[in-house]
Write a protein that holds these residues in place. Structure first.
Motif, PDB file in Angstrom:
ATOM      1  N   TRP A  69       0.819  -1.204   0.000  1.00 31.13           N
ATOM      2  CA  TRP A  69       0.000   0.000   0.000  1.00 31.13           C
ATOM      3  C   TRP A  69       0.857   1.260   0.000  1.00 31.13           C
ATOM      4  N   GLY A  70       1.996   1.199   0.677  1.00 34.62           N
ATOM      5  CA  GLY A  70       2.848   2.371   0.803  1.00 34.62           C
ATOM      6  C   GLY A  70       2.416   3.249   1.964  1.00 34.62           C
ATOM      7  N   PRO A  71       3.213   4.271   2.314  1.00 31.59           N
ATOM      8  CA  PRO A  71       2.868   5.143   3.437  1.00 31.59           C
ATOM      9  C   PRO A  71       1.622   5.966   3.147  1.00 31.59           C
ATOM     10  N   ALA A  72       0.865   6.260   4.192  1.00 31.94           N
ATOM     11  CA  ALA A  72      -0.365   7.040   4.042  1.00 31.94           C
ATOM     12  C   ALA A  72      -0.058   8.532   4.028  1.00 31.94           C
ATOM     13  N   ALA A  77      -5.564  12.831   4.101  1.00 31.00           N
ATOM     14  CA  ALA A  77      -6.658  12.009   4.625  1.00 31.00           C
ATOM     15  C   ALA A  77      -7.484  12.784   5.648  1.00 31.00           C
ATOM     16  N   PHE A  78      -6.824  13.573   6.487  1.00 37.09           N
ATOM     17  CA  PHE A  78      -7.554  14.405   7.439  1.00 37.09           C
ATOM     18  C   PHE A  78      -8.453  15.397   6.694  1.00 37.09           C
ATOM     19  N   ALA A  79      -7.922  15.993   5.644  1.00 33.49           N
ATOM     20  CA  ALA A  79      -8.710  16.949   4.866  1.00 33.49           C
ATOM     21  C   ALA A  79      -9.923  16.270   4.243  1.00 33.49           C
ATOM     22  N   GLN A  80      -9.737  15.070   3.714  1.00 27.20           N
ATOM     23  CA  GLN A  80     -10.854  14.325   3.134  1.00 27.20           C
ATOM     24  C   GLN A  80     -11.896  13.976   4.191  1.00 27.20           C
ATOM     25  N   GLU A  85     -15.445  13.299   2.685  1.00 23.82           N
ATOM     26  CA  GLU A  85     -15.123  12.567   1.469  1.00 23.82           C
ATOM     27  C   GLU A  85     -14.623  11.170   1.849  1.00 23.82           C
ATOM     28  N   THR A  86     -14.724  10.223   0.931  1.00 23.28           N
ATOM     29  CA  THR A  86     -14.266   8.860   1.187  1.00 23.28           C
ATOM     30  C   THR A  86     -12.745   8.828   1.335  1.00 23.28           C
ATOM     31  N   VAL A  87     -12.295   8.203   2.408  1.00 24.71           N
ATOM     32  CA  VAL A  87     -10.861   8.030   2.640  1.00 24.71           C
ATOM     33  C   VAL A  87     -10.507   6.592   2.284  1.00 24.71           C
ATOM     34  N   SER A  88      -9.642   6.433   1.313  1.00 24.82           N
ATOM     35  CA  SER A  88      -9.243   5.096   0.867  1.00 24.82           C
ATOM     36  C   SER A  88      -8.172   4.530   1.799  1.00 24.82           C
ATOM     37  N   ALA A  89      -8.337   3.256   2.183  1.00 23.95           N
ATOM     38  CA  ALA A  89      -7.390   2.612   3.107  1.00 23.95           C
ATOM     39  C   ALA A  89      -7.345   1.112   2.826  1.00 23.95           C
ATOM     40  N   PRO A  90      -6.238   0.451   3.155  1.00 20.14           N
ATOM     41  CA  PRO A  90      -6.132  -0.994   2.902  1.00 20.14           C
ATOM     42  C   PRO A  90      -6.982  -1.834   3.848  1.00 20.14           C
ATOM     43  N   TYR A  91      -7.398  -1.243   4.981  1.00 20.72           N
ATOM     44  CA  TYR A  91      -8.252  -1.932   5.950  1.00 20.72           C
ATOM     45  C   TYR A  91      -8.892  -0.867   6.834  1.00 20.72           C
ATOM     46  N   ALA A 220      -6.739   3.992   8.749  1.00 20.06           N
ATOM     47  CA  ALA A 220      -7.887   3.118   8.993  1.00 20.06           C
ATOM     48  C   ALA A 220      -8.925   3.817   9.858  1.00 20.06           C
ATOM     49  N   SER A 221      -8.452   4.541  10.868  1.00 19.08           N
ATOM     50  CA  SER A 221      -9.360   5.272  11.738  1.00 19.08           C
ATOM     51  C   SER A 221     -10.100   6.365  10.964  1.00 19.08           C
ATOM     52  N   LEU A 222      -9.379   7.085  10.122  1.00 15.09           N
ATOM     53  CA  LEU A 222      -9.993   8.145   9.324  1.00 15.09           C
ATOM     54  C   LEU A 222     -10.962   7.565   8.300  1.00 15.09           C
ATOM     55  N   ALA A 223     -10.627   6.399   7.751  1.00  9.84           N
ATOM     56  CA  ALA A 223     -11.503   5.762   6.755  1.00  9.84           C
ATOM     57  C   ALA A 223     -12.809   5.300   7.406  1.00  9.84           C
ATOM     58  N   SER A 224     -12.737   4.874   8.664  1.00 11.71           N
ATOM     59  CA  SER A 224     -13.943   4.442   9.369  1.00 11.71           C
ATOM     60  C   SER A 224     -14.776   5.626   9.841  1.00 11.71           C
TER      61      SER A 224
END
Length: 297
Positions: A69-72, A77-80, A85-91, A220-224
């Motif tokens: 995935w590489g570094p986030a 992500a915070f801005a999204q 907005e949808t935050v994409s994450a591997p889990y 992951a926390s931001l995506a949830s």
């Protein structure tokens, strides 16, 4: 230490205490390795009759990594997240909650007490409504409900949250950062010796220095997002909320919202405690955990 395959990943885990004791699973926060838990706290839990199970969350320590995935990009992500907005994450936190549930199944345990600290508290909350058949009791330590509008970290604590971990990548940098972190989010009422902080940081660095996993945990926390807020009222397990009055990273109002959102939840607020578990607060914390566990009976 042994590994166990669950939910599509391998988790490194360790146990303390007698297997005949009441099983309690400790879920660490963002980037927290199992070796980072306070030893005084672990020993006190074991002496109180708990069979303590601690593990490296996926993507940290010696558990399965998500290198592809590489570094986030955390600022993005915070801005999204703030723009809804949808935050994409591997889990997601849901995946990490399922890891915890499947861990006890793989260990031959039907139900356990679960304690989550910081972002681990968010995982534990998610587990409690998502997999209630596995949860005897819930302890949420220095965690938020993620409800919009709650107090946010400010100043140095806010800057620390989005800053890269040990950008130098060196052992000395890890030790320096640990001392700085303790000064920013640690417990002002329970100061720690700098030498001990540096010694622990060196141990954790040598065990597994992996900042990319740290960033993806936060992702992951931001995506949830705040998805679990609507489900907290569904939690039926006896719940204890434990929080430091001086926590600058997750202000006390966040914990109070967790307590109000979960039916029958109790809260213990510890004066002088920040965003860590200091030795001096361990007796009060363990007493609250044991009292909550008895409510499950």
């Amino acid at each position: 230490m042994p590994k166990i395959s669950v939910n599509g990943v391998e988790l490194e885990y360790e146990t303390r205490g007698e297997p005949s004791g009441e099983p309690i699973v400790l879920i660490g926060g963002v980037g927290v390795q199992l070796a980072a838990w306070n030893e005084t706290f672990l020993d006190a839990l074991a002496r109180s009759g708990f069979y303590v199970i601690l593990y490296d969350n996926r993507d940290i320590g010696k558990s399965t990594k998500f290198d592809d995935w590489g570094p986030a990009d955390i600022p993005a992500a915070f801005a999204q997240a703030r723009a809804r907005e949808t935050v994409s994450a591997p889990y997601t936190l849901e995946d990490m909650a399922d890891d915890a549930a499947e861990l006890i199944v793989a260990l031959g345990i039907e139900k356990a007490h679960f304690l989550g600290s910081s972002n681990g508290g968010a995982i534990a909350q998610t587990l409690a409504y998502r997999r209630p058949e596995r949860v005897k009791s819930l302890v949420s330590v220095m965690a938020t409900s993620a409800r919009r509008g709650l107090p946010r970290p400010e100043g140095k604590a806010a800057e620390w949250l989005t800053a890269p971990r040990n950008p130098s990548g060196t052992l000395e940098g890890a030790m320096d950062e640990a001392v700085e972190t303790a000064g920013i989010i640690g417990s002002p009422g329970f100061p720690r010796e700098e030498a001990k902080i540096r010694e622990e940081a060196a141990m954790l660095y040598k065990r597994s220095f992996y900042p990319d996993g740290n960033s993806r945990h936060l992702l992951a926390s931001l995506a949830s997002g705040d998805s679990r807020v609507a489900h907290l009222s569904e939690i039926t397990a006896p719940t204890m909320v434990i929080h430091g009055r001086e926590d600058p990273l997750v202000p006390l109002g966040c914990a109070e919202d967790v307590q109000k959102s979960i039916p029958g939840a109790e809260i213990v607020v510890i004066d002088g405690m920040g965003h860590d578990i200091p030795d001096g607060a361990v007796p009060k914390i363990v007493e609250a955990i044991a009292r909550n566990a008895k409510r499950a009976d």
